[in-house]
Design an enzyme around this catalytic site. Structure first.
Site, PDB file in Angstrom:
ATOM      1  CB  CYS A 381      -0.970  -0.046   1.180  1.00 30.64           C
ATOM      2  SG  CYS A 381      -2.423   0.970   0.879  1.00 30.64           S
ATOM      3  CG  HIS A 507      -3.250  -3.446   3.568  1.00 26.93           C
ATOM      4  ND1 HIS A 507      -2.114  -2.964   4.180  1.00 26.93           N
ATOM      5  CD2 HIS A 507      -3.973  -2.356   3.210  1.00 26.93           C
ATOM      6  CE1 HIS A 507      -2.158  -1.645   4.210  1.00 26.93           C
ATOM      7  NE2 HIS A 507      -3.276  -1.244   3.626  1.00 26.93           N
ATOM      8  CD  GLU A 509      -0.680  -6.047   5.401  1.00 19.82           C
ATOM      9  OE1 GLU A 509      -0.447  -6.314   4.209  1.00 19.82           O
ATOM     10  OE2 GLU A 509      -0.859  -4.889   5.820  1.00 19.82           O
TER      11      GLU A 509
HETATM   12  N1  GLN Z   1      -1.691   6.831   2.997  1.00 20.33           N
HETATM   13  C1  GLN Z   1      -1.940   6.069   1.825  1.00 20.33           C
HETATM   14  C2  GLN Z   1      -3.368   6.244   1.305  1.00 20.33           C
HETATM   15  O1  GLN Z   1      -4.218   6.712   2.008  1.00 20.33           O
HETATM   16  C3  GLN Z   1      -1.627   4.592   2.055  1.00 20.33           C
HETATM   17  C4  GLN Z   1      -2.534   3.930   3.008  1.00 20.33           C
HETATM   18  C5  GLN Z   1      -2.027   2.599   3.508  1.00 20.33           C
HETATM   19  O2  GLN Z   1      -0.831   2.324   3.438  1.00 20.33           O
HETATM   20  N2  GLN Z   1      -2.900   1.771   4.028  1.00 20.33           N
HETATM   21  O3  GLN Z   1      -3.650   5.926   0.183  1.00 20.33           O
END
Ligand code: GLN
Length: 544
Positions: A381, A507, A509
């Protein structure tokens, strides 16, 4: 009809109540009993989505897009089911539902009170999960410890459940902590007695007490707790601190908790089969050669902020018969010290999710280091945003490319908000959340890892890859290895001229399981274990 197990905590928090709940569920599942789990959080936030990881640890995301407590991650990993939004209930949700009903006029003429309106709303959430999951047993963990002001309505609701569904269908388990006094070298039971008294004061007599402790618990201590807290000796279950959380179901089983629950709830069950867990724990405890992985993030002082990432790394390492030596790197330190000093021994670099400007430049440096030194890199992400920013800076020969999250006026907004995000006024629950499909591109590392072409993964972000820069970066070797089925969103990217530099917008994970590592983590560790770093080279045979 489902039966209910309510788990409360006493004395102190952070003694592993969530792991204990996940383990109780595991002992039941090993007897072919279907279970579902719910966590009650007494805070007034509607969900933890707007809280800092320093306050709360990781925010776990369910497939259906709920931002939840990290305990749900443990439940999913232990019992290997995918939970839904019904599995996390907060005081914020309860109160806003009750107040909305009042405004709608559902209670016209009445005075709205904690008992019965709030407690009824809470009990409805228990029943909703029971109906939806159709599980034989619903295990409900009350967050915090007995005596907390915020927790009172939840405790009152679980007390009422005994009469609502009948006492044979409800079981109360209290998880306490036995402190150790160094001066007298003994474990003390008094705080446990007090917290059980506190429970009784509100009308709950625990059926079972699970005693967490950093030291072995003698028969004498068990007898004392049994006598003072009025539970059978066999229902006082010692749970000393263990090396791996995955050992907890085995300990509870050995102490007879599974059978105790079966008997008390009058369930028909098969003989337990925990052979997979025994094998897992045996392998975890084996001394294995470590792989050095640097986790570069801004919340590294609080390890719980990356709970699922850490677990997913361990699952993947175990697949390769390796252990993880996790190097926690504060990304801000990479802005001050040289990357070579901090990352010298890393065989792989992982940049996990996060929000906000702090530490971003350090993460970008980690990505530069990975690209230049051909070190395997996995971006999750925010880690993908960092990889794209880094590569764009290299390709465009400028330090300006950025995400508009960190620099709203950058001339090269390689990561930006989609129009549908730009109009959103509220911050809570408005990100792109939960499962989305992704089409993989043949021949990529990602497609090789998954071994299939259509995947579904969990998201939690606002910002996305900006398609205006797709062609420019592609020309210089960025491969868009996963796209949304309509081709509009970049979900996975990797570098063509690098052994393994892969990032995803989602994500992964959250989907990793102890016996089934996530394919991206598995292949990341597979690539990292082949990397030789300083001090890790095997010695050459001496020839005369
Ligand atoms: N801050 C970034 C966004 O809002 C990544 C978010 C994250 O890593 N979950 O897109």
């Amino acid at each position: 009809m489902s039966k209910y197990i309510f788990v409360t905590g006493g004395v102190v928090s952070s003694v592993g109540k969530g792991i204990t709940v996940a383990s109780i569920a595991t002992t039941l599942k090993s007897r072919q009993i279907s279970v579902s789990v719910q966590k009650l959080d007494p805070y007034l936030n509607v969900d933890p989505g707007t809280m800092s990881p320093y306050q709360h640890g990781e925010v776990f995301v369910t497939q259906d897009g709920a931002e939840t407590d990290l305990d749900l991650g443990n439940y999913e990993r232990f019992i290997d089911i995918n939970l839904t939004t019904e599995s996390n209930v907060t005081s914020g949700q309860i109160y806003s539902a009750v107040i909305n009903k009042e405004r709608r006029g559902d209670f016209l003429g009445g005075t709205i009170q904690v008992v019965p309106h709030v407690t009824t709303e809470i009990k409805n959430r228990f029943k909703k999960l029971a109906e939806k999951s159709q599980a034989q047993v619903i295990i409900i963990e009350v967050g915090g410890t007995v005596g907390d002001i915020e927790g009172q309505p939840f405790l009152e609701a679980i007390r009422q459940m005994r009469n609502d569904v009948g006492r044979d269908n409800v079981l109360y388990i209290h998880v306490t902590f036995l402190p150790y006094l160094t001066s007298t070298q003994e474990l003390k039971t008094k705080p446990t007695q007090h917290s059980v008294n506190e429970l009784r004061r509100i009308g709950i007599q625990p059926d079972t007490i699970i005693c967490r402790s950093d030291y072995p618990i003698s028969e004498g201590i068990r007898d004392k707790i049994s006598l003072f807290c009025d539970v059978g000796q066999e229902a006082v279950i010692p749970l000393p601190t263990v090396d791996t959380i995955y050992e907890v179901p085995l300990i509870l089983e050995e102490e007879g908790l599974g059978q105790l629950v079966i008997n008390k709830l009058g369930l028909k069950a098969r003989k337990p089969d925990l052979s997979q867990w025994q094998e897992l724990v045996r392998r975890i405890k084996e001394p294995l050669e470590p792989v050095n992985i640097a986790l570069v993030g801004k919340y590294v002082e609080l390890k719980d902020a990356y709970f699922s990432v850490r677990e997913a790394l361990h699952h993947a390492a175990l697949y390769h018969n390796r252990d993880i030596n996790l190097l926690w790197v504060q990304s801000e330190d990479l802005e001050k010290d040289s990357s070579d000093t901090l990352l010298r021994s890393a065989q792989g670099i992982i940049v996990p999710g996060g929000f906000g400007l702090r530490g971003i430049e350090g993460m970008v440096r980690a990505a530069t280091y990975a690209r230049n030194n051909e070190i395997p890199y996995l971006g999750l992400c925010l880690g993908m945003h960092v990889m794209v920013i880094e590569f764009a800076r290299y390709v465009l020969g400028s330090n300006e490319p950025n995400s508009t999250e960190f620099n709203a006026s950058t001339p090269y907004p390689v990561i930006d908000l989609l129009p549908n995000q730009k109009n959103k006024k509220s911050k809570g629950g408005t990100m792109r959340l939960g499962n989305y499909p992704c089409q993989l591109i043949n021949g990529s590392h990602a497609a090789e890892a998954y071994g299939q072409s259509l995947i579904y993964e969990r998201h939690r972000h606002r910002f996305e890859f900006n398609n205006k820069f797709r062609a420019q970066l592609e020309e210089k070797g960025m491969v868009y290895s996963g796209l949304s089925p309509d081709g509009k969103l970049v979900e996975l990217c990797e570098l063509a001229n690098h052994p393994w530099m892969v990032s995803c917008q989602f994500h992964p994970e959250f989907g990793s399981r102890p016996n089934r590592p996530h394919p991206l983590f598995r292949d990341f560790i597979g690539a990292a274990k082949e990397v030789l770093r300083e001090g890790a080279q095997p010695s050459l045979p001496l020839t005369s």
